[in-house]
Design a protein around this motif. Sequence first.
Motif: not given
Length: 190
Positions: A61, A87-89, A91-93, A95, A100, A184
């Motif tokens: 990722n 960014s996909t990781y 969004r998944r992390s 919740a 955030k 990030r």
Amino acid sequence: MAKVTQKKVTSKKKLWIPVYGSNNFEGLFLGESLGEKPADLMNRVIEANLGEILNDMKRQNVKLYFKVNDIKEGRAIADIVRYNIMSTYLRRSAAKLKNKMNDSFTCKTKDGIDVQLKPLLLTKSSTQKAVLSVIRKKVRQLLIADVATVGYYELVDAIVNYRLQKALRDRVKKIYPLSVCEIRMMERLS
């Protein structure tokens, strides 16, 4: 009738030129790039997946960006300029019912290189804004102090091997427990 003239098209043959890493990734094959001669690759940015570089798919990722800064024996030598989590990781992390926190700031390493850091923090549960503000300030303070004590390549090594993030999480969890503590994005500015 009009006379048609044809131009002779001459094209130079392009070659696949190997690109290798330097410093932290000394001698590591990063890939190949197309060019007429190796000198054409100067200042070209190559992107590589950290999972493929380290042969560890848990780290797929993360993308690393390398900039070609030297040519030796027909090979391009590239230096790391950016570390970025996809960014996909992210969004998944993230919740629901978690807070955030993002931040962005510039700091200077021990060897005088300006670096932009963007930490990402997720709390384990929803919390008050005052606590989030204290966490954000503490993280910024800790990162600026840590970066000032190490050189650029030591910083890259600490981020890639997840030592900086782990140490940061351990120091911040005394304020409030975090579920995610990531850098990030890290980018070399000078």
